[in-house]
Scaffold this active site. Structure first.
Site, short mmCIF file in Angstrom:
data_model
loop_
_atom_site.label_atom_id
_atom_site.label_comp_id
_atom_site.label_asym_id
_atom_site.label_seq_id
_atom_site.Cartn_x
_atom_site.Cartn_y
_atom_site.Cartn_z
N VAL A 1 0.83 -1.21 0.00
CA VAL A 1 0.00 0.00 0.00
C VAL A 1 0.87 1.26 0.00
O VAL A 1 1.93 1.30 0.58
CB VAL A 1 -0.97 0.07 1.21
N CYS A 2 0.40 2.27 -0.72
CA CYS A 2 1.01 3.59 -0.65
C CYS A 2 -0.08 4.63 -0.84
O CYS A 2 -1.26 4.32 -0.69
CB CYS A 2 2.14 3.77 -1.65
N ALA A 3 0.28 5.86 -1.18
CA ALA A 3 -0.71 6.93 -1.23
C ALA A 3 -1.76 6.67 -2.30
O ALA A 3 -2.95 6.65 -2.02
CB ALA A 3 -0.01 8.26 -1.46
N GLU B 1 -3.75 3.13 0.22
CA GLU B 1 -4.04 2.81 1.61
C GLU B 1 -5.54 2.88 1.87
O GLU B 1 -6.11 2.05 2.57
CB GLU B 1 -3.27 3.78 2.52
#
Lengths: 101, 425
Positions: free
Chosen positions: A7-9, A39
């Site tokens: 997960v990231c932005a 996320e």
């Protein structure tokens, strides 16, 4: 079968790492389902996740994410900054698998 | 030594950033706005197709009726954004409280139209004017969705509900349990609506627009604030934090309303009201204004280290994905590149603003950028080749500014590599 979720932005840059990790898993004959998403989207993601890897740019969310998902039995870790930047799929995959051992 | 200081500082910043990001209100709004993205894009692409500056094409779509159809789509997307955002934000906010998003959305829809003026013609036909359903109504939409949803959730979670006997099926019981909290929200906004009707504003829309939306757009949308905020965003990136995301969690409502007004004017062929907005910032600060640096590494680097980094980061950077650049180089905690990395965004924004203000470059059309849209294409989508051309000029400028910093670091890396090779021999 090992489920790894990144997960990231926005899920953009993790998706690059995702394809590198998939390649590496394939080469080594490791059966793993590796996917990347934002996320926010992960909150409603219902499929199994064994290892949850966090992009370093949102590492400030680490505590929150840990307290949310570790009780559900997921292994949570922040991806090493240099491995992330150099898109070192093999190394990240290795680290992820080590978390499970 | 300085690296250690930076890390300590970063740990001080982190809790604050985290607090902003964890806020249910902030998350509700941004998740809602993100969820409504397909509709925003639908309106944007329709406006683009409608306004392509090719005369034969324009004539064709007008004669065939496509132009008309596109206008209908724009009417119910771009000019309808307040309604769409109201529902989407209510859903996003309810989910933050682990409640049903659909009901919160419906309730908000009812409350929003209760406070929106309705006209009755002489023949007795009831009409809702579009005046407040688009960009101008966005702030009221945000307020109504948050308040209505909060009232509903608060009462429901406090247990102020109609209790059904156990023999009633749970599905039926749960729909009754929403009844009193839902009524409370509706009654609240009925009162709000009548209170404002008694004032000189007439509606809450007019009040919010005059006293909140316009001033906030003035504060958040002016070039000085934007330069400060986007320099701060780069500073956060320097500490390894996704600065852009953090800044957007604060200014997203303002920028969204500005871009909505911009798009509506563009679609209608009217003069564009704003110079700045989200589209403006994204168009001119792609990849932290560091694309020039990625190109230098790719084409000019002598050292293996920077050449490899260039191969890795240049293409993503052109698509606006800066993480390989930021974390691979790394630019995080790296004082060698502090100055260009932190300040180039501000320089680009000031140049773009000035050229737009004096009329050399047209104003951006206000299209919400889709992440991953490559540079030049993202400029063209803002309505003019001149905008894309300015993007190219800014990349060239970034190349020049980054060059001395890059050269020094590259030479150092090259010498280390050479001496390492010599030692091996």
């Amino acid at each position: 079968m090992i489920n790894i979720t990144l997960v990231c932005a926005a899920g953009m840059s993790t998706s690059m790492l995702m394809s590198k990790m998939q390649q590496s898993a394939k080469q080594q004959g490791i059966e793993a389902k590796i996917i990347a998403m934002s996320e926010a989207k992960f909150e409603t993601y219902e499929e199994a996740t064994d290892v949850l890897l966090i992009g370093p740019q949102i590492s400030y969310m680490e505590d929150e994410i840990r307290s949310k998902y570790e009780p559900k039995g997921m292994k949570v870790a922040v991806i090493d900054m240099i491995d992330y930047g150099s898109m070192n799929g093999e190394k990240v995959l290795k680290d992820a698998l080590n978390l499970l051992n | 030594m300085s690296t250690i200081d930076a890390k300590a500082l970063s740990q001080k910043i982190t809790p604050t950033v985290n607090k902003i990001q964890k806020s249910k209100v902030v998350n509700g709004i941004s998740n809602g706005l993100m969820g409504a993205m397909p509709v925003t894009l639908l309106g944007a692409f329709s406006a683009l197709l409608l306004n392509l500056p090719i005369a034969p094409y324009k004539e064709f779509i007008t004669n065939v009726g496509i132009a008309n159809a596109l206008q209908v789509i724009i009417q119910f997307s771009t000019n309808f954004l307040a309604v769409i955002f109201a529902v989407a934000i209510a859903g996003g906010y309810a989910k933050q409280h682990k409640e049903d998003g659909v009901f919160a959305g419906l309730l908000t829809l009812v409350c929003f139209f209760i406070v929106t003026p309705m006209n009755v013609t002489e023949e007795g036909v009831k009409l809702i004017p579009f005046q407040w359903l688009g960009g101008t109504g966005i702030f009221t939409a945000i307020i109504v969705s948050l308040v209505a949803t909060r009232i509903y959730i608060y009462l429901k979670q406090k247990g102020v509900t109609i209790k059904m006997p156990e023999s009633v099926p749970p599905v039926v019981a749960s729909s009754f349990s929403s009844l009193i909290p839902g009524f409370a929200a509706v009654i609240f906004f009925t009162i709000v609506s009548s209170v404002f009707a008694a004032t000189s504003f007439g509606t809450i829309h007019q009040f919010v627009y005059t006293f909140l939306q316009i001033p906030l757009q003035g504060v958040g949308g002016n070039i000085v604030s934007i330069v400060i905020l986007w320099t701060f965003a780069q500073l956060l990136w320097f500490f390894g934090i996704h600065g852009t995301l953090v800044i957007y969690s604060v200014v997203l409502p303002i920028f969204t309303a500005m871009d909505a007004a911009q798009m509506a004017a563009y679609a209608a062929g009217e003069a564009l009201p704003n110079i700045t907005g989200r589209a403006f910032v994204s168009t001119y600060t792609m990849s932290g204004s560091a694309i020039g640096f990625a190109l230098l590494m790719l084409f000019v680097a002598k050292s293996k280290q920077y050449k490899t980094l260039g191969k890795l980061s240049a293409v993503p950077a052109l698509f606006g994905i800066s993480e390989p650049l930021v974390f691979g180089t790394p630019l995080v905690f790296n004082f060698k590149f502090f100055v260009p990395f932190v300040f180039m965004n501000g320089v680009n924004l000031i140049i773009a603003y000035t050229l737009t203000a004096i009329g050399i470059i047209p104003r951006v059309a206000g299209f919400t950028p889709v992440s991953g849209t490559p540079i030049i294409l993202s400029g063209l989508m803002e309505g003019s080749w001149k905008i894309a051309a300015l993007q190219v000029v800014l990349v060239a400028l970034s190349t020049i500014v980054w060059y001395p910093f890059f050269k020094k670091a590259d030479n150092e890396a090259y010498q280390i590599e050479q001496s390492a090779e010599n030692n091996q021999e």
